[in-house]
Design a protein around this motif. Structure first.
Motif, PDB file in Angstrom:
ATOM      1  N   ASP A   1       0.861  -1.188   0.000  1.00  0.00           N
ATOM      2  CA  ASP A   1       0.000   0.000   0.000  1.00  0.00           C
ATOM      3  C   ASP A   1       0.897   1.238   0.000  1.00  0.00           C
ATOM      4  OD1 ASP A   1      -2.155  -1.685  -0.076  1.00  0.00           O
ATOM      5  OD2 ASP A   1      -2.734  -1.421   2.021  1.00  0.00           O
ATOM      6  N   ASP A   2       0.824   2.075   1.033  1.00  0.00           N
ATOM      7  CA  ASP A   2       1.642   3.288   1.074  1.00  0.00           C
ATOM      8  C   ASP A   2       2.908   3.133   1.911  1.00  0.00           C
ATOM      9  OD1 ASP A   2      -0.214   4.687  -0.475  1.00  0.00           O
ATOM     10  OD2 ASP A   2      -1.399   5.242   1.292  1.00  0.00           O
ATOM     11  N   THR A   3       3.183   1.917   2.394  1.00  0.00           N
ATOM     12  CA  THR A   3       4.361   1.671   3.212  1.00  0.00           C
ATOM     13  C   THR A   3       5.506   1.149   2.358  1.00  0.00           C
ATOM     14  OG1 THR A   3       3.003   1.145   5.142  1.00  0.00           O
ATOM     15  CG2 THR A   3       5.281   0.368   5.169  1.00  0.00           C
ATOM     16  N   VAL A   4       6.674   1.760   2.497  1.00  0.00           N
ATOM     17  CA  VAL A   4       7.868   1.333   1.772  1.00  0.00           C
ATOM     18  C   VAL A   4       8.735   0.509   2.726  1.00  0.00           C
ATOM     19  CG1 VAL A   4       9.930   2.053   0.524  1.00  0.00           C
ATOM     20  CG2 VAL A   4       7.801   3.363   0.274  1.00  0.00           C
ATOM     21  N   LEU A   5       8.871  -0.788   2.452  1.00  0.00           N
ATOM     22  CA  LEU A   5       9.717  -1.641   3.285  1.00  0.00           C
ATOM     23  C   LEU A   5      11.181  -1.534   2.889  1.00  0.00           C
ATOM     24  CD1 LEU A   5       7.553  -4.893   3.590  1.00  0.00           C
ATOM     25  CD2 LEU A   5       7.826  -3.045   5.254  1.00  0.00           C
ATOM     26  N   SER A   6      11.442  -1.263   1.626  1.00  0.00           N
ATOM     27  CA  SER A   6      12.798  -1.026   1.150  1.00  0.00           C
ATOM     28  C   SER A   6      12.717  -0.124  -0.069  1.00  0.00           C
ATOM     29  CB  SER A   6      13.490  -2.348   0.782  1.00  0.00           C
ATOM     30  OG  SER A   6      14.766  -2.093   0.207  1.00  0.00           O
ATOM     31  N   ASN A   7      13.584   0.871  -0.120  1.00  0.00           N
ATOM     32  CA  ASN A   7      13.555   1.798  -1.255  1.00  0.00           C
ATOM     33  C   ASN A   7      14.448   1.352  -2.403  1.00  0.00           C
ATOM     34  OD1 ASN A   7      16.126   2.347  -0.353  1.00  0.00           O
ATOM     35  ND2 ASN A   7      15.637   4.384   0.447  1.00  0.00           N
ATOM     36  N   GLY A   8      15.116   0.198  -2.232  1.00  0.00           N
ATOM     37  CA  GLY A   8      15.947  -0.328  -3.300  1.00  0.00           C
ATOM     38  C   GLY A   8      17.405   0.029  -3.198  1.00  0.00           C
ATOM     39  N   ASP A   9      17.809   0.790  -2.171  1.00  0.00           N
ATOM     40  CA  ASP A   9      19.201   1.196  -2.032  1.00  0.00           C
ATOM     41  C   ASP A   9      20.003   0.291  -1.110  1.00  0.00           C
ATOM     42  OD1 ASP A   9      18.775   3.343  -3.705  1.00  0.00           O
ATOM     43  OD2 ASP A   9      18.241   4.704  -2.061  1.00  0.00           O
ATOM     44  N   GLU A  10      19.346  -0.564  -0.361  1.00  0.00           N
ATOM     45  CA  GLU A  10      20.031  -1.424   0.609  1.00  0.00           C
ATOM     46  C   GLU A  10      19.902  -2.884   0.195  1.00  0.00           C
ATOM     47  OE1 GLU A  10      17.977  -0.879   4.318  1.00  0.00           O
ATOM     48  OE2 GLU A  10      16.050  -0.823   3.292  1.00  0.00           O
ATOM     49  N   PRO A  11      20.823  -3.726   0.629  1.00  0.00           N
ATOM     50  CA  PRO A  11      20.737  -5.144   0.263  1.00  0.00           C
ATOM     51  C   PRO A  11      19.613  -5.851   1.023  1.00  0.00           C
ATOM     52  CG  PRO A  11      22.572  -4.783   1.753  1.00  0.00           C
ATOM     53  CD  PRO A  11      22.041  -3.417   1.407  1.00  0.00           C
ATOM     54  N   LEU A  12      18.969  -6.786   0.342  1.00  0.00           N
ATOM     55  CA  LEU A  12      17.958  -7.644   0.942  1.00  0.00           C
ATOM     56  C   LEU A  12      18.403  -9.092   0.773  1.00  0.00           C
ATOM     57  CD1 LEU A  12      14.715  -6.042  -0.590  1.00  0.00           C
ATOM     58  CD2 LEU A  12      15.776  -5.497   1.615  1.00  0.00           C
ATOM     59  N   LEU A  13      18.017  -9.925   1.703  1.00  0.00           N
ATOM     60  CA  LEU A  13      18.283 -11.353   1.563  1.00  0.00           C
ATOM     61  C   LEU A  13      17.043 -12.116   1.124  1.00  0.00           C
ATOM     62  CD1 LEU A  13      20.700 -12.237   4.501  1.00  0.00           C
ATOM     63  CD2 LEU A  13      21.222 -11.645   2.128  1.00  0.00           C
ATOM     64  N   ALA A  14      15.874 -11.568   1.418  1.00  0.00           N
ATOM     65  CA  ALA A  14      14.640 -12.251   1.028  1.00  0.00           C
ATOM     66  C   ALA A  14      13.473 -11.292   1.135  1.00  0.00           C
ATOM     67  CB  ALA A  14      14.383 -13.479   1.903  1.00  0.00           C
ATOM     68  N   CYS A  15      12.432 -11.610   0.378  1.00  0.00           N
ATOM     69  CA  CYS A  15      11.143 -10.928   0.486  1.00  0.00           C
ATOM     70  C   CYS A  15      10.077 -12.002   0.429  1.00  0.00           C
ATOM     71  CB  CYS A  15      10.955  -9.907  -0.637  1.00  0.00           C
ATOM     72  SG  CYS A  15       9.290  -9.167  -0.686  1.00  0.00           S
ATOM     73  N   ALA A  16       9.255 -12.059   1.462  1.00  0.00           N
ATOM     74  CA  ALA A  16       8.172 -13.038   1.517  1.00  0.00           C
ATOM     75  C   ALA A  16       6.840 -12.322   1.338  1.00  0.00           C
ATOM     76  CB  ALA A  16       8.182 -13.788   2.843  1.00  0.00           C
ATOM     77  N   ILE A  17       5.997 -12.888   0.470  1.00  0.00           N
ATOM     78  CA  ILE A  17       4.657 -12.365   0.231  1.00  0.00           C
ATOM     79  C   ILE A  17       3.688 -13.467   0.615  1.00  0.00           C
ATOM     80  CG2 ILE A  17       3.049 -11.531  -1.530  1.00  0.00           C
ATOM     81  CD1 ILE A  17       5.518 -10.454  -3.033  1.00  0.00           C
ATOM     82  N   GLY A  18       2.885 -13.234   1.642  1.00  0.00           N
ATOM     83  CA  GLY A  18       2.087 -14.308   2.182  1.00  0.00           C
ATOM     84  C   GLY A  18       0.592 -14.066   2.154  1.00  0.00           C
ATOM     85  N   ASN A  19      -0.112 -14.952   1.465  1.00  0.00           N
ATOM     86  CA  ASN A  19      -1.558 -15.055   1.626  1.00  0.00           C
ATOM     87  C   ASN A  19      -1.827 -16.073   2.720  1.00  0.00           C
ATOM     88  OD1 ASN A  19      -4.309 -14.526   0.917  1.00  0.00           O
ATOM     89  ND2 ASN A  19      -4.364 -16.474  -0.162  1.00  0.00           N
TER      90      ASN A  19
END
Length: 331
Positions: free
Chosen positions: A220-238
């Motif tokens: 929605d309107d929340t940014v969890l990462s702006n793309g400038d920092e490293p991520l190890l995983a992103c989980a999308i859960g239904n």
């Protein structure tokens, strides 16, 4: 009494590298041996047992093996309602035909629901007034789920196990004839498919260790990462199939009935002790909302698993929730 179609998918084309049940190669593949194809023409024991249980209750049962999207569509057409004045193809809420999908994995169930959405979702230009404002599809017909591999209930928490659905073929037959529909949320995405359980995005090395990647992740309107920092995983859960990454809890409590998608990213954070030793800990950021998007920032394609189906993401992808859009028969 009901007409029941017992549908088996003849190939796991939506689950590359997966097996069709216990120790058998996938049926219907172009490289399958002739004797293997002949075995695949014979319904599996759970299918036969479920068919016998349905027949014993007076149901008229037909077993169908679909080897293409067109053959899946032929089965789904039996769930159509009467013609509408607006000409849209719509499911029959009072259908006397019930569908049971025999699945070797979540990918096969997803393949059927994907075709169901394509069949019944109206184009935006023809959106009817009787379609709920928070949905792009009508109430999809309930399906019975017949797991073909009981071991998955313990070695891997497939969707049937997470939902507490019956795994015994006789109990599945009873749920289809005597049970009630349990409506569940569905995730659609702009890649043209659907997600029933969830998705896990991220790369891994040959030893299975997560590799860092960059991407903008929004809920929605929340940014969890702006793309400038490293991520190890992103989980999308239904649901909760991708709630953990090894021993790290990513998703706190995904619920396939709350109308929301839960999203989490794992961010490696470097700290130093008082002695100057370098330490890395994982910071997990979470958010819930109606929609989410992931935009990869690296040049290399981003690997992912979506309901067990492997793929690579090269551009922005968005998922959104269809509350209560699909349903399963439960006792």
């Amino acid at each position: 009494m009901y007409d029941v179609v017992l549908l088996t998918l003849g190939s796991e084309r939506d689950a590359p590298g997966a097996r069709c049940g216990s120790g058998e190669a996938c049926c219907g593949g172009t490289d399958a041996a002739k004797d293997r194809e002949e075995r695949c023409e014979t319904p599996r024991v759970p299918v036969l047992t479920c068919s016998d249980a349905l027949t014993a209750r007076g149901a008229r049962v037909e077993t169908v093996t679909a080897r293409s999207d067109a053959e899946i569509d032929e089965v789904l057409a039996r769930l159509d309602g009467p013609p509408r004045p607006d000409g849209l193809t719509w499911p029959d809420p009072d259908a006397k035909t019930r569908l049971v999908v025999a699945v070797a994995g979540d990918a096969q169930l997803r393949a059927v629901l994907r075709r169901m959405v394509r069949r019944y979702a109206p184009p935006p230009s023809r959106r009817p007034t009787d379609l709920a404002g928070n949905r792009t599809v009508p109430d999809l017909p309930p399906v019975g789920v017949l797991p073909l591999d009981p071991a998955r209930s313990t070695t891997h928490r497939d969707l049937a196990a997470q939902l507490g659905l019956a795994r015994d073929p006789v109990a599945v037959a009873a749920a289809v004839l005597d049970g009630t529909p349990r409506r569940l949320d569905l995730l659609r995405h702009d890649g043209g498919s659907v997600t029933l359980d969830g998705a896990l995005l991220g790369a891994a090395g040959e030893d299975g260790t997560p590799l860092p990647w960059r991407g903008r992740v929004e809920v929605d309107d929340t940014v969890l990462s702006n793309g400038d920092e490293p991520l190890l995983a992103c989980a999308i859960g239904n649901a909760g199939g991708y709630a953990r990454l090894d021993d790290v809890a990513l998703l706190a409590g995904p619920d396939p009935t709350d109308g929301l998608v839960e999203v989490a990213v794992a961010v490696p954070v470097v700290t130093r002790s008082r002695l100057g030793r370098r330490r890395v800990r994982l910071e997990v950021r979470r958010a819930r909302g109606r929609a989410t998007s992931v935009l990869p920032r690296d040049e290399a394609a981003l690997p992912y698993l979506d309901d067990g189906v492997a793929g690579k993401l090269t551009r922005k992808r968005s998922w959104w929730t269809e509350p209560g859009a699909w349903a399963v028969w439960t006792a």
